[in-house]
Design an enzyme around this catalytic site. Structure first.
Site, PDB file in Angstrom:
ATOM      1  N   GLU A  40       0.821  -1.205   0.000  1.00  0.00           N
ATOM      2  CA  GLU A  40       0.000   0.000   0.000  1.00  0.00           C
ATOM      3  C   GLU A  40       0.862   1.266   0.000  1.00  0.00           C
ATOM      4  O   GLU A  40       1.768   1.420   0.834  1.00  0.00           O
ATOM      5  CB  GLU A  40      -0.943  -0.018   1.220  1.00  0.00           C
ATOM      6  CG  GLU A  40      -1.818   1.213   1.368  1.00  0.00           C
ATOM      7  CD  GLU A  40      -2.736   1.458   0.173  1.00  0.00           C
ATOM      8  OE1 GLU A  40      -3.355   0.509  -0.320  1.00  0.00           O
ATOM      9  OE2 GLU A  40      -2.807   2.622  -0.281  1.00  0.00           O
ATOM     10  N   THR A  82      -5.702   1.813  -5.672  1.00  0.00           N
ATOM     11  CA  THR A  82      -5.381   0.379  -5.543  1.00  0.00           C
ATOM     12  C   THR A  82      -6.086  -0.444  -6.613  1.00  0.00           C
ATOM     13  O   THR A  82      -5.498  -1.347  -7.215  1.00  0.00           O
ATOM     14  CB  THR A  82      -5.817  -0.173  -4.173  1.00  0.00           C
ATOM     15  OG1 THR A  82      -5.352   0.686  -3.140  1.00  0.00           O
ATOM     16  CG2 THR A  82      -5.252  -1.573  -3.945  1.00  0.00           C
ATOM     17  N   HIS A 197      -1.664   3.208   4.710  1.00  0.00           N
ATOM     18  CA  HIS A 197      -2.611   4.002   3.924  1.00  0.00           C
ATOM     19  C   HIS A 197      -2.800   5.365   4.579  1.00  0.00           C
ATOM     20  O   HIS A 197      -2.873   5.463   5.794  1.00  0.00           O
ATOM     21  CB  HIS A 197      -3.964   3.270   3.834  1.00  0.00           C
ATOM     22  CG  HIS A 197      -4.911   3.858   2.820  1.00  0.00           C
ATOM     23  ND1 HIS A 197      -5.535   5.076   3.005  1.00  0.00           N
ATOM     24  CD2 HIS A 197      -5.315   3.399   1.613  1.00  0.00           C
ATOM     25  CE1 HIS A 197      -6.287   5.336   1.955  1.00  0.00           C
ATOM     26  NE2 HIS A 197      -6.168   4.342   1.091  1.00  0.00           N
ATOM     27  N   ASP A 257       1.534  -0.080  -4.917  1.00  0.00           N
ATOM     28  CA  ASP A 257       0.303   0.062  -5.715  1.00  0.00           C
ATOM     29  C   ASP A 257       0.162   1.439  -6.370  1.00  0.00           C
ATOM     30  O   ASP A 257      -0.331   1.556  -7.491  1.00  0.00           O
ATOM     31  CB  ASP A 257      -0.960  -0.326  -4.908  1.00  0.00           C
ATOM     32  CG  ASP A 257      -1.238   0.563  -3.707  1.00  0.00           C
ATOM     33  OD1 ASP A 257      -0.361   1.365  -3.309  1.00  0.00           O
ATOM     34  OD2 ASP A 257      -2.351   0.441  -3.145  1.00  0.00           O
ATOM     35  N   HIS A 258       0.623   2.479  -5.677  1.00  0.00           N
ATOM     36  CA  HIS A 258       0.522   3.859  -6.209  1.00  0.00           C
ATOM     37  C   HIS A 258       1.267   4.766  -5.241  1.00  0.00           C
ATOM     38  O   HIS A 258       1.740   4.300  -4.209  1.00  0.00           O
ATOM     39  CB  HIS A 258      -0.946   4.297  -6.347  1.00  0.00           C
ATOM     40  CG  HIS A 258      -1.768   4.042  -5.118  1.00  0.00           C
ATOM     41  ND1 HIS A 258      -1.647   4.795  -3.973  1.00  0.00           N
ATOM     42  CD2 HIS A 258      -2.670   3.067  -4.823  1.00  0.00           C
ATOM     43  CE1 HIS A 258      -2.469   4.329  -3.057  1.00  0.00           C
ATOM     44  NE2 HIS A 258      -3.088   3.268  -3.524  1.00  0.00           N
TER      45      HIS A 258
HETATM   46  C1  GP9 Z   1      -9.069  -0.457   0.418  1.00  0.00           C
HETATM   47  C2  GP9 Z   1      -7.608  -0.382   0.095  1.00  0.00           C
HETATM   48  C3  GP9 Z   1      -7.165   1.036  -0.114  1.00  0.00           C
HETATM   49  O1  GP9 Z   1      -9.617  -1.718   0.410  1.00  0.00           O
HETATM   50  O2  GP9 Z   1      -7.282  -1.201  -0.991  1.00  0.00           O
HETATM   51  O3  GP9 Z   1      -7.594   1.557  -1.306  1.00  0.00           O
HETATM   52  P1  GP9 Z   1      -6.965   2.897  -1.908  1.00  0.00           P
HETATM   53  O4  GP9 Z   1      -7.585   4.059  -1.203  1.00  0.00           O
HETATM   54  O5  GP9 Z   1      -5.494   2.869  -1.681  1.00  0.00           O
HETATM   55  O6  GP9 Z   1      -7.323   2.851  -3.348  1.00  0.00           O
HETATM   56 MN    MN Z   2      -3.822   1.743  -2.240  1.00  0.00          MN
END
Ligand code: GP9
Ligand code: MN
Length: 417
Positions: A40, A82, A197, A257-258
Site C-alpha cells: 500500500e 489500488t 494508507h 500500488d501507487h
Molecule cells: C481499500 C484499500 C485502499 O480496500 O485497498 O484503497 P486505496 O484508497 O489505496 O485505493
Molecule cells: Mn492503495
C-alpha cells in the site's frame, strides 16, 4: 466493433516488444505458485532509505539482494488507486482517465491473468482485510476470473487488530496462512496490504518501530512509521510461508500500488529528499518498488524502465505461458528488445533518456536532470496519447468481447506447441 479491435491489435503488434517479446527467464518458474503482494502506498524512495540512522524497510532491503529488483519501475494508476493497480496488473490495460474501471466497467469481457491461469490449472484468489464491496471488488473479481475473495468476513476482526480501513497487516498475513494451506496448488494468490494508507495511523505504541520524521507535516512524518510496520509484516509473512512449506514452490511479486505522498506535501518531501520538487522529481516520485523473488535464483538489480502495465506478460512468461495475439500494452520486463519506457496515466512518459512531464508540458534529460527543448519529447508525448487512447477504446467499447474464442484459445494454450 471488431474493426476497432483489429486496429488496436495492429497498433500493439507494431510496437517494439509489445507482443510476443520474451526474456531469458521464459518458463523458468513453470508450474510455481505465484504470490502477489500489493504494498500500500509504497514509493520507491523508501527503499534503502535511512531515517534517524535506521532503515525504513530493513526486510525489503535484504530481500532485494536475493531478488530481481526493478529500480526504474512506475505505477500507472489514476483515480482508481489500488483498484487501478489491480486492473492494470491483471490485464496489461490502462485504467481510465477519470474514475475507476473497477466500478464503471465491471461487466466487460476481459482476458485477465486469473482467467488465463485458471485454464492452466491454477487457483486464482485474492486476500484483503477490508469489506468485499470496497472498489466493487466482489463483482470485478468474478469478471477477472478469481475463484475466491478472502475478505473481511473470513478474518477475525477486533477493535485491537484494526486501524484505519481495516485489519492490520501483521494479523492479516497471520490469519491468511490457514486459508493458504487449504488452497489447491498451484495458486495465484494476491495479498493486498492496507496499514500504510493515508493518513498513516498506528494505534499501538509497540508497532511504532521507528520514530516519525520531523518535517512538521504529520502524514509525511507518520508515513515512515506505517511503512516500517508494513516491512515487518512482510518479513513475518515470508517466515510463515517458509514454516508452512509454501516458500520454495512459490514466486513472489511485490509491488507498490501507487504513490502515498501527494503533491500537496511537496514542502515536506523536499526536506526528506533534500532537494526541490520540480516536475522532474515529481515524476521520479511515481516510482514504486518491484521485487520479483524466485527462491533459488540469484538476485539482480534491473535498470529497465517499466511499469505495472508490464506485469501480466512478465509473470505469464516466467510461468512459460505463451501469449499470442494478446490485447495488452505491456512487455516482458526481462525481454531485451522491449522499448525501455513507461507511460503514466496523465500522459507523462519516462524512458531511459528522457522524462516528459505532461501536467507542466516539460521535457527533461534524465542524465543532467535539466529541462530541454520540448521537441525532443514530442514523439513520446504523441505515443502516450495514442496508446492511452487505444487502451481506453478497449475498455469503453468493451472490445475484448469481439475477440473470438479461437483467438482466445490461442492466447491461453499457446504453450502446448
Ligand atoms: C481499500 C484499500 C485502499 O480496500 O485497498 O484503497 P486505496 O484508497 O489505496 O485505493
Ligand atoms: Mn492503495
Amino acid at each position: 466493433d471488431s474493426n476497432e479491435l483489429t486496429e488496436v491489435l495492429n497498433y500493439v503488434n507494431s510496437q517494439q516488444g509489445k507482443m510476443g517479446a520474451k526474456g531469458e527467464y521464459f518458463g523458468k518458474a513453470k508450474g510455481k505458485n505465484v504470490v502477489l503482494v500489493s504494498l500500500e502506498s509504497t514509493q520507491n524512495f523508501v527503499i534503502n532509505k535511512k531515517l534517524h540512522g535506521k532503515e525504513v524497510t530493513p526486510f525489503l532491503n535484504d530481500l532485494i539482494e536475493d531478488s530481481f529488483y526493478f529500480n526504474n519501475f512506475y505505477h500507472n494508476t489514476g483515480q482508481g488507486k489500488t483498484s487501478d493497480s489491480e486492473f492494470i496488473i491483471d490485464n496489461s490495460l490502462y485504467g481510465l482517465p477519470r474514475g475507476a474501471v473497477f466500478t464503471t466497467n465491471e461487466s466487460n469481457e476481459y482476458n485477465a491473468t486469473p482467467e488465463i491461469l485458471k485454464d492452466e490449472g491454477y487457483t486464482p484468489v485474492s486476500f484483503h482485510g477490508n469489506n468485499d464491496s470496497f472498489w466493487n471488488r466482489d463483482i470485478m473479481y468474478k469478471t477477472l476470473g478469481y475463484e475466491h475473495f478472502y475478505s473481511q468476513e473470513e478474518y477475525n476482526i477486533t477493535e485491537e487488530n484494526t486501524v484505519n480501513y481495516g485489519l492490520k497487516d501483521i494479523p492479516f498475513f497471520k490469519q491468511s496462512m490457514p486459508m493458504v494451506e487449504k488452497l489447491e496448488e498451484p495458486y495465484y494468490a494476491k495479498f493486498i496490504t492496507m496499514t500504510n494508507h493515508y493518513p498513516y495511523l498506528l494505534n499501538d505504541k509497540d508497532m511504532k518501530m521507528i520514530e516519525p520524521a520531523n518535517t512538521g507535516d504529520g502524514s509525511v512524518d507518520r508515513y515512515f512509521q506505517t511503512m516500517r510496520y508494513q516491512d515487518e509484516s512482510i518479513k513475518k509473512f515470508f517466515q510463515l510461508m517458509k514454516e508452512q512449506g509454501e516458500y520454495k514452490d512459490t514466486i513472489f511479486v511485490l509491488y507498490g500500488d501507487h504513490y502515498g505522498i501527494s503533491e500537496n506535501h511537496n514542502r515536506a518531501m523536499s526536506e526528506i529528499l533534500n532537494k526541490e520538487i520540480r516536475p522532474f522529481e515529481h515524476i521520479q516520485l511515481q516510482k514504486v518498488p518491484l521485487i520479483i523473488h524466485i527462491p533459488g535464483m540469484e538476485g539482480k538489480t534491473m535498470e529497465t524502465v517499466g511499469g505495472q502495465i508490464d506485469l501480466k506478460p512478465t509473470i505469464l512468461n516466467l510461468l512459460g505461458i505463451e501469449q499470442n495475439n494478446a490485447v495488452q500494452f505491456g512487455t516482458d520486463l526481462f525481454a531485451e528488445n522491449r522499448a525501455n519506457m513507461t507511460i503514466l496515466r496523465d500522459g507523462s512518459v519516462v524512458t531511459d533518456q528522457y522524462i516528459y512531464a505532461a501536467e507542466s508540458n516539460k521535457c527533461y534529460d534524465k542524465e543532467t536532470q535539466e529541462k530541454i527543448n520540448l521537441k525532443t519529447c514530442k514523439p513520446l508525448k504523441e505515443k502516450a496519447e495514442k496508446e492511452l487512447k487505444y487502451s481506453d477504446k478497449v475498455v469503453y467499447g468493451d472490445l475484448l468481447r469481439y475477440k473470438d474464442s479461437e483467438q482466445k484459445e490461442g492466447t491461453n494454450k499457446g504453450n502446448q506447441s
